[in-house]
Scaffold this motif. Structure first.
Motif, PDB file in Angstrom:
ATOM      1  N   ARG A   5     -56.920  58.421  56.350  1.00  0.00           N
ATOM      2  CA  ARG A   5     -56.789  59.098  57.632  1.00  0.00           C
ATOM      3  C   ARG A   5     -55.477  58.714  58.274  1.00  0.00           C
ATOM      4  NH1 ARG A   5     -62.016  56.606  58.057  1.00  0.00           N
ATOM      5  NH2 ARG A   5     -60.972  55.053  59.293  1.00  0.00           N
ATOM      6  N   ARG A   6     -54.914  59.626  59.043  1.00  0.00           N
ATOM      7  CA  ARG A   6     -53.684  59.340  59.768  1.00  0.00           C
ATOM      8  C   ARG A   6     -53.960  58.429  60.951  1.00  0.00           C
ATOM      9  NH1 ARG A   6     -49.109  61.886  58.844  1.00  0.00           N
ATOM     10  NH2 ARG A   6     -49.091  63.662  57.493  1.00  0.00           N
ATOM     11  N   ASN A   7     -55.099  58.590  61.569  1.00  0.00           N
ATOM     12  CA  ASN A   7     -55.415  57.840  62.775  1.00  0.00           C
ATOM     13  C   ASN A   7     -56.900  57.513  62.767  1.00  0.00           C
ATOM     14  OD1 ASN A   7     -54.819  56.787  65.371  1.00  0.00           O
ATOM     15  ND2 ASN A   7     -55.838  58.545  66.264  1.00  0.00           N
ATOM     16  N   PRO A   8     -57.258  56.281  63.062  1.00  0.00           N
ATOM     17  CA  PRO A   8     -58.674  55.942  63.095  1.00  0.00           C
ATOM     18  C   PRO A   8     -59.385  56.784  64.147  1.00  0.00           C
ATOM     19  CG  PRO A   8     -57.296  53.983  63.291  1.00  0.00           C
ATOM     20  CD  PRO A   8     -56.397  55.177  63.379  1.00  0.00           C
ATOM     21  N   PRO A   9     -60.596  57.259  63.843  1.00  0.00           N
ATOM     22  CA  PRO A   9     -61.299  58.097  64.804  1.00  0.00           C
ATOM     23  C   PRO A   9     -61.590  57.339  66.094  1.00  0.00           C
ATOM     24  CG  PRO A   9     -62.736  57.486  62.980  1.00  0.00           C
ATOM     25  CD  PRO A   9     -61.367  56.973  62.652  1.00  0.00           C
ATOM     26  N   GLY A  10     -61.441  58.027  67.206  1.00  0.00           N
ATOM     27  CA  GLY A  10     -61.749  57.428  68.497  1.00  0.00           C
ATOM     28  C   GLY A  10     -60.659  56.554  69.073  1.00  0.00           C
ATOM     29  N   ASN A  11     -59.577  56.371  68.351  1.00  0.00           N
ATOM     30  CA  ASN A  11     -58.474  55.539  68.828  1.00  0.00           C
ATOM     31  C   ASN A  11     -57.283  56.423  69.184  1.00  0.00           C
ATOM     32  OD1 ASN A  11     -59.990  53.289  68.279  1.00  0.00           O
ATOM     33  ND2 ASN A  11     -58.834  52.673  66.486  1.00  0.00           N
ATOM     34  N   PRO A  12     -56.453  55.953  70.109  1.00  0.00           N
ATOM     35  CA  PRO A  12     -55.240  56.715  70.402  1.00  0.00           C
ATOM     36  C   PRO A  12     -54.322  56.700  69.189  1.00  0.00           C
ATOM     37  CG  PRO A  12     -55.216  54.612  71.534  1.00  0.00           C
ATOM     38  CD  PRO A  12     -56.556  54.744  70.881  1.00  0.00           C
ATOM     39  N   PRO A  13     -53.370  57.611  69.124  1.00  0.00           N
ATOM     40  CA  PRO A  13     -52.452  57.631  67.977  1.00  0.00           C
ATOM     41  C   PRO A  13     -51.740  56.290  67.808  1.00  0.00           C
ATOM     42  CG  PRO A  13     -52.149  59.562  69.362  1.00  0.00           C
ATOM     43  CD  PRO A  13     -53.092  58.643  70.088  1.00  0.00           C
ATOM     44  N   LEU A  14     -51.542  55.915  66.554  1.00  0.00           N
ATOM     45  CA  LEU A  14     -50.844  54.672  66.254  1.00  0.00           C
ATOM     46  C   LEU A  14     -49.361  54.829  66.549  1.00  0.00           C
ATOM     47  CD1 LEU A  14     -52.452  53.806  62.813  1.00  0.00           C
ATOM     48  CD2 LEU A  14     -53.027  52.815  65.025  1.00  0.00           C
ATOM     49  N   ASP A  15     -48.729  53.728  66.957  1.00  0.00           N
ATOM     50  CA  ASP A  15     -47.286  53.757  67.120  1.00  0.00           C
ATOM     51  C   ASP A  15     -46.659  53.884  65.731  1.00  0.00           C
ATOM     52  OD1 ASP A  15     -48.086  51.206  66.306  1.00  0.00           O
ATOM     53  OD2 ASP A  15     -46.549  50.188  67.445  1.00  0.00           O
ATOM     54  N   PRO A  16     -45.425  54.404  65.638  1.00  0.00           N
ATOM     55  CA  PRO A  16     -44.827  54.638  64.313  1.00  0.00           C
ATOM     56  C   PRO A  16     -44.829  53.411  63.389  1.00  0.00           C
ATOM     57  CG  PRO A  16     -43.553  55.771  65.968  1.00  0.00           C
ATOM     58  CD  PRO A  16     -44.579  54.928  66.703  1.00  0.00           C
ATOM     59  N   PRO A  17     -44.415  52.221  63.851  1.00  0.00           N
ATOM     60  CA  PRO A  17     -44.461  51.105  62.907  1.00  0.00           C
ATOM     61  C   PRO A  17     -45.892  50.744  62.513  1.00  0.00           C
ATOM     62  CG  PRO A  17     -43.595  50.379  65.040  1.00  0.00           C
ATOM     63  CD  PRO A  17     -43.783  51.846  65.106  1.00  0.00           C
ATOM     64  N   HIS A  53     -57.036  46.319  60.443  1.00  0.00           N
ATOM     65  CA  HIS A  53     -57.776  46.187  61.706  1.00  0.00           C
ATOM     66  C   HIS A  53     -56.871  45.748  62.855  1.00  0.00           C
ATOM     67  CE1 HIS A  53     -61.578  47.091  59.872  1.00  0.00           C
ATOM     68  NE2 HIS A  53     -61.435  46.116  59.004  1.00  0.00           N
ATOM     69  N   MET A  54     -55.914  44.876  62.567  1.00  0.00           N
ATOM     70  CA  MET A  54     -54.966  44.461  63.607  1.00  0.00           C
ATOM     71  C   MET A  54     -54.201  45.661  64.148  1.00  0.00           C
ATOM     72  SD  MET A  54     -53.177  41.040  62.174  1.00  0.00           S
ATOM     73  CE  MET A  54     -54.169  39.856  61.315  1.00  0.00           C
ATOM     74  N   VAL A  55     -53.692  46.489  63.237  1.00  0.00           N
ATOM     75  CA  VAL A  55     -52.939  47.666  63.658  1.00  0.00           C
ATOM     76  C   VAL A  55     -53.833  48.590  64.483  1.00  0.00           C
ATOM     77  CG1 VAL A  55     -51.769  49.754  62.842  1.00  0.00           C
ATOM     78  CG2 VAL A  55     -51.303  47.566  61.739  1.00  0.00           C
ATOM     79  N   GLU A  56     -55.053  48.788  64.014  1.00  0.00           N
ATOM     80  CA  GLU A  56     -55.978  49.681  64.712  1.00  0.00           C
ATOM     81  C   GLU A  56     -56.367  49.137  66.089  1.00  0.00           C
ATOM     82  OE1 GLU A  56     -59.095  50.277  61.842  1.00  0.00           O
ATOM     83  OE2 GLU A  56     -57.894  51.738  60.733  1.00  0.00           O
ATOM     84  N   ASN A  57     -56.186  47.838  66.286  1.00  0.00           N
ATOM     85  CA  ASN A  57     -56.489  47.212  67.576  1.00  0.00           C
ATOM     86  C   ASN A  57     -55.227  46.933  68.376  1.00  0.00           C
ATOM     87  OD1 ASN A  57     -59.424  46.975  67.606  1.00  0.00           O
ATOM     88  ND2 ASN A  57     -59.102  45.711  65.792  1.00  0.00           N
ATOM     89  N   ASP A  58     -54.166  47.686  68.082  1.00  0.00           N
ATOM     90  CA  ASP A  58     -52.913  47.627  68.831  1.00  0.00           C
ATOM     91  C   ASP A  58     -52.241  46.253  68.768  1.00  0.00           C
ATOM     92  OD1 ASP A  58     -50.936  48.950  70.253  1.00  0.00           O
ATOM     93  OD2 ASP A  58     -51.765  48.363  72.188  1.00  0.00           O
ATOM     94  N   GLU A  59     -52.320  45.625  67.596  1.00  0.00           N
ATOM     95  CA  GLU A  59     -51.666  44.337  67.368  1.00  0.00           C
ATOM     96  C   GLU A  59     -50.641  44.498  66.246  1.00  0.00           C
ATOM     97  OE1 GLU A  59     -55.106  41.942  66.530  1.00  0.00           O
ATOM     98  OE2 GLU A  59     -55.420  41.490  68.641  1.00  0.00           O
ATOM     99  N   THR A  60     -49.773  45.482  66.400  1.00  0.00           N
ATOM    100  CA  THR A  60     -48.827  45.853  65.354  1.00  0.00           C
ATOM    101  C   THR A  60     -47.872  44.725  64.992  1.00  0.00           C
ATOM    102  OG1 THR A  60     -48.987  48.152  66.056  1.00  0.00           O
ATOM    103  CG2 THR A  60     -47.100  47.572  64.694  1.00  0.00           C
ATOM    104  N   GLU A  61     -47.329  44.048  65.982  1.00  0.00           N
ATOM    105  CA  GLU A  61     -46.367  42.971  65.688  1.00  0.00           C
ATOM    106  C   GLU A  61     -47.050  41.832  64.937  1.00  0.00           C
ATOM    107  OE1 GLU A  61     -44.087  41.878  69.122  1.00  0.00           O
ATOM    108  OE2 GLU A  61     -43.590  43.967  69.540  1.00  0.00           O
ATOM    109  N   LEU A  62     -48.256  41.504  65.323  1.00  0.00           N
ATOM    110  CA  LEU A  62     -49.009  40.467  64.613  1.00  0.00           C
ATOM    111  C   LEU A  62     -49.300  40.914  63.182  1.00  0.00           C
ATOM    112  CD1 LEU A  62     -50.446  37.747  64.705  1.00  0.00           C
ATOM    113  CD2 LEU A  62     -52.448  38.916  65.632  1.00  0.00           C
ATOM    114  N   ALA A  63     -49.629  42.190  63.012  1.00  0.00           N
ATOM    115  CA  ALA A  63     -49.888  42.724  61.677  1.00  0.00           C
ATOM    116  C   ALA A  63     -48.643  42.643  60.797  1.00  0.00           C
ATOM    117  CB  ALA A  63     -50.377  44.169  61.782  1.00  0.00           C
TER     118      ALA A  63
END
Length: 103
Positions: free
Chosen positions: A3-15, A45-55
């Motif tokens: 999937r491009r974006n996890p269901p129920g979540n806002p769109p992911l940032d590009p990175p 899961h980190m990315v899906e929870n808006d923790e992109t830099e940590l991921a």
């Protein structure tokens, strides 16, 4: 198919979208290695929870720790995401480039 974006979540940032995509490709490729797969799933899961830099930091450390090969296309995608995050050191400090293979 991923999937491009996890269901129920806002769109992911590009990175985040790039990191998630690479981690999922690695999960499929390393399916016979449960420990790295579990760790890479946590990156997703980190990315899906808006923790992109940590991921970004985590995926570099996981590659270094488990020492699994990284396809050149995966590495190039990770470098692109790291540049977007101004976090190239997540890959260079862990020596990920030494594990890059063609394929």
């Amino acid at each position: 198919m991923c999937r491009r974006n996890p269901p129920g979540n806002p769109p992911l940032d590009p990175p985040g979208a790039v990191i998630r995509s690479v981690a999922l490709r690695m999960v499929r490729r390393l399916a016979d290695r449960p420990q790295p797969v579990s760790a890479l799933t946590s990156v997703v899961h980190m990315v899906e929870n808006d923790e992109t830099e940590l991921a970004m930091d985590d995926i570099g450390m996981l590659i270094q720790y488990f020492r699994f090969p990284v396809l050149r296309s995966e590495y190039e995608d990770l470098v692109h995401a790291a540049r977007l995050l101004d976090s190239l050191d997540s890959l260079t400090d862990t020596g990920v480039e030494r594990l890059v293979i063609d394929g």
